[in-house]
Design a protein around this motif. Structure first.
Motif, mmCIF file in Angstrom:
data_model
loop_
_atom_site.group_PDB
_atom_site.id
_atom_site.type_symbol
_atom_site.label_atom_id
_atom_site.label_comp_id
_atom_site.label_asym_id
_atom_site.label_seq_id
_atom_site.Cartn_x
_atom_site.Cartn_y
_atom_site.Cartn_z
ATOM 1 N N ILE A 629 0.862 -1.284 0.176
ATOM 2 C CA ILE A 629 -0.090 0.064 0.007
ATOM 3 C C ILE A 629 0.636 1.258 -0.118
ATOM 4 N N GLU A 630 0.515 2.321 -0.799
ATOM 5 C CA GLU A 630 1.342 3.369 -0.801
ATOM 6 C C GLU A 630 0.281 4.623 -0.559
ATOM 7 N N GLN A 631 0.520 5.367 0.451
ATOM 8 C CA GLN A 631 -0.380 6.439 0.909
ATOM 9 C C GLN A 631 0.207 7.801 1.240
ATOM 10 N N GLU A 632 -0.491 8.675 1.109
ATOM 11 C CA GLU A 632 -0.066 10.422 1.425
ATOM 12 C C GLU A 632 -0.568 10.624 2.688
ATOM 13 N N PHE A 633 0.330 11.273 3.463
ATOM 14 C CA PHE A 633 -0.086 11.776 4.765
ATOM 15 C C PHE A 633 -0.042 13.347 4.855
#
Length: 796
Positions: A629-633
């Protein structure tokens, strides 16, 4: 996942608390390699059939380039290419962090000493250097702009007559890069109520980041017409955004990988050799390596803005501040770099960590022909802190109050309102930090004395130069406290991206973390692994090299990476945990009490406390498949400051540090020995306590350098006089005092784990604390840093 109906979860066994999660002092994975000399820095890179690049720089601070003759350079055997501005492949020939005002190579005018004029690629670095020396450049010197008077005069040369940026409408002269006022309350009426008013003009010299690994990188041309760049930098994606248009390539054909970085402190936020190396590689079709020597490095990156600061403070007899006025002038040098943001910081933090309701503040940065200035640890707050803390000492003396007590009476706390109107909605333990640092025991006096033995000159001012044996040596103690913002500000879309992969290898779950966060020595690679262990219970964590194959992590600056990239890793791990829970419920839900226990641990975020159970459960649930999983914060949004009043929710978080300095001064020779620099700092949550203490101590020593030795000397001709470590002095181990650290952990509920960026705040307050101590020892006003011997010995 293949289901085996007859197979349930493996037997879960209880394991002791994981030893390498958040809050634990975990050893750095690169630590042993670095101390043994085995770590590969950017300057160690090598490629078969590699060429070497060299930059020809201007000997003038301001001149018109009439002609460039490269024939003699091209005739040198071993030279493959010589490039000037006319050889650039596109019409986009400028770059910059905030304003596209910096030429890749001089575009007919040079605006500072050391500006790049031409490039050479050759089969040996010495061949490239000799060939560059043969390039004949005909210059016509132009009038030099070197200070506020020459920059803002009616007949001043306009250094950027065609500038077109969003800051220009808010300034009154084209040689002003940016201006930010902050106005609140009624300073005139408040001044009338003051019992004491003090004013002062303060000067801060130009400081260099002085990282030990010079600028370096390796550009490799690719078969698809693109280029692979391995480089020491602070912000891969910002570099990419500036590099690709100049090369005339789409961003996906400029592939960037972080190489070993030997320190940064803001000096690698701007481009140095990146475009130059790529241009030479694409022109020659061969890999090109560029490594600056120390002389080139002093010209190859920005420095801390020198500043002149005028301040006025008023206070009542009871020791309460009534008002503040100030004017801060920063010398931005020849190009904008990050000067607009530095101005915003200096203006918004110019009152310090004190409650003062009536202010009239102006901060601005100038274009001059001095070396370009931009990001350096502390980012505008350092200069302001020296001035307002000098004012606090002056006010306390006028009122006959203890300087620490005076500060505590005016200290902000949670709920206080800044001059920008922003309410500090997280712990702000300014008074407590001052109390703690003052309560620390003082070091013994006259430590150079040993009964029956000669003095230990190492403990004396002047050290091993053996200039004094204790005659005329006086001790002084001084205090200071500062406030620094954390993260990017003024509405900037500040985010970070993390990709986490969870899978089973060798029968055990393992995690891989991929971000573009630049590891520049701050310990991000350790923190990322600690967060994964905490959130997933996985002990085996691999950190992949940072590159542009993953989304941006922003810059390793503004004390933001643990907050932002740490937040991104945590956020992504939470998504993986949810995926695991969904898989586990689908496979084992309601069928096995051991899984139900592990499920509760995962849901409650208690995976570290009983990691053995979670590890076994993860291995069973994954059963050969991977979760990737790749996500932004993002943190909570900020907003730009109003250009006329400076009001606005401009900063996401604040950090605070207080210092007590103990110095011994030979008042006859003007020599200073800093005996101790004690610091108390609130870090919200120490993710890695040992690393946090190291950051605090490192920032403290960098502030000491500004206080007593570090300055790039620039003459009225705007030429740098000391571009070497022979003449530009930085603290060595012999100059480093005892560095006690008292760490508070008062959680900021807005931040991951309640943490607070820690790396910059100690750089602010250590400088004025040292100068305050020298004042106490000598009785001198000392309004300039670095303090020189003549400032102590001259008649006050």
């Amino acid at each position: 996942m293949t289901a085996e109906p007859t197979r349930g979860p493996r037997r879960l066994t209880r394991a002791p608390r994981a030893a390498q999660g958040v809050g634990v002092s975990v050893a750095r994975p690169d630590g042993t390699l670095k101390v043994t000399g085995e770590f590969a820095y950017a300057s160690d890179m090598w490629h078969e059939d590699m060429l070497w690049g060299h930059t020809l720089r201007s000997p003038h601070a301001h001149a018109r380039v009439l002609s460039i003759d490269i024939a003699a350079a091209l005739a040198v055997p071993g030279v493959y290419a010589v490039l000037t501005h006319d050889d650039l492949p596109t019409s986009q020939t400028r770059y910059g962090l905030e304003c596209l005002d910096t030429p890749v190579l001089a575009d007919g005018v040079v605006r500072h000493h050391g500006e790049p004029v031409a490039l050479v690629a050759a089969d040996h670095p010495e061949t490239a250097r000799r060939a560059a020396a043969r390039i004949a450049v005909d210059y016509e010197p132009l009038p030099v702009v070197h200070d506020e008077a020459t920059a803002l005069a009616d007949d001043a040369p306009v250094l950027h007559p065609h500038r077109d940026d969003h800051h220009a409408p808010h300034v009154r002269h084209p040689n002003i890069v940016h201006r930010q006022p902050v106005r609140r309350g009624d300073p005139d009426a408040a001044a009338a109520r003051a019992d004491v008013i003090v004013t002062g003009t303060y000067t801060v010299g130009m400081q260099d980041q002085a990282f030990l690994g010079p600028e370096s990188g390796l550009a490799v041309p690719a078969e698809d017409g693109g280029v692979d760049l391995y480089v020491a930098t602070q912000w891969l994606h910002s570099d990419l955004r500036q590099i690709a248009p100049v090369l005339g390539l789409p961003e996906d054909k400029v592939r960037m990988t972080l190489s070993g970085v030997g320190g940064a402190f803001g000096g690698r936020e701007d481009l140095s050799m990146q475009i130059h190396g790529c241009l030479l590689a694409l022109r020659t079709g061969k890999p090109v390596k560029m490594v600056y020597d120390r002389f080139q490095s002093f010209f190859g990156h920005v420095h801390r803005h020198p500043a002149t600061l005028w301040y006025e403070h008023g206070a009542t007899r009871e020791g309460l501040l009534t008002h503040m006025r100030c004017r801060i002038v920063l010398d931005g040098g020849a190009y904008a770099s990050s000067s607009p943001a530095v101005v915003g910081n200096a203006a918004s933090l110019s009152a310090g960590p004190y409650v003062v309701d009536h202010v009239d503040i102006e901060a601005l940065a100038l274009y001059t022909n001095n070396p370009p200035c931009g990001a350096m640890r502390g980012f505008g707050a350092v200069q302001a802190c020296f001035a307002y803390e000098s004012q606090m000492d002056k006010l306390a003396a006028e009122l006959g109050l203890d300087p620490v007590e005076f500060r505590r009476r005016n200290a902000m706390s949670q709920g206080s309102r800044l001059p920008t109107g922003q309410v500090v909605d997280a712990p702000a333990p300014v008074a407590e930090l001052l109390r703690r640092v003052k309560a620390l025991p003082l070091p013994p006096e006259r430590q150079w004395e040993t009964a029956g033995a000669a003095p230990d000159v190492r403990a004396l001012p002047g050290g091993l130069s053996n200039t004094t044996h204790g005659e005329g040596v006086v001790r002084g103690v001084g205090y200071a406290v500062g406030i620094k913002n954390v993260g990017f500000s003024e509405g900037f879309d500040d985010y970070s991206t993390a990709r986490v992969r969870l899978e089973v290898a060798g029968g055990e779950p393992v995690a891989t973390v991929h971000t573009a966060a630049a590891e520049v020595g701050q310990g991000g690679v350790t923190v990322q692994a600690q967060i994964v262990r905490t959130e997933l219970g996985v002990q085996q964590v691999t950190i992949q090299p940072a590159d542009t194959r993953v989304g941006s992590a922003g810059s390793t600056s503004a004390s933001r990476q643990t907050y932002m990239t740490g937040g991104a890793v945590r956020h992504t791990c939470e998504a993986i945990r949810e995926r695991v829970l969904a898989l586990g419920r689908a496979r084992f839900g309601g069928t096995h009490p051991a899984w139900e226990h592990a499920e509760l641990l995962l849901e409650d975020g208690k995976v570290v406390t009983e990691a053995g159970e979670v590890l076994a459960a993860l291995a069973d649930v994954l059963d050969g498949q991977a979760i990737d999983i790749e996500q932004e914060f993002r943190h909570r949004p900020t907003q730009p400051f109003d250009r006329m009043t400076g009001q606005g929710f401009g900063h996401v978080q604040y950090s605070f540090a207080a210092h007590r300095a103990v110095v011994e001064v030979d008042t006859e020779l003007g020599l200073v020995k800093v005996v101790e620099l004690a610091c108390a700092q609130d870090v919200g949550k120490a993710v890695n306590p040992q690393a946090v203490a190291g950051q605090i101590q490192g920032g403290t020593v960098q502030g000491l350098g500004l206080a007593v030795m570090e300055e790039i000397l620039v003459g009225p001709d705007a030429k740098v006089r000391n571009p070497s470590f022979t003449d530009y002095l930085i603290p060595t181990i012999l100059d480093t005092p005892t560095l006690p650290v008292d760490i508070l952990e008062l959680a900021d509920h807005h931040a991951p784990y309640g943490l607070r960026g820690a790396g910059e705040a100690p750089t602010l307050s250590s400088t004025p604390a040292v100068v305050s101590a020298i004042r106490a020892a000598t009785g001198r006003a000392l309004t300039r840093v670095p303090v020189r011997p003549e400032h102590i010995t001259d008649t006050p």
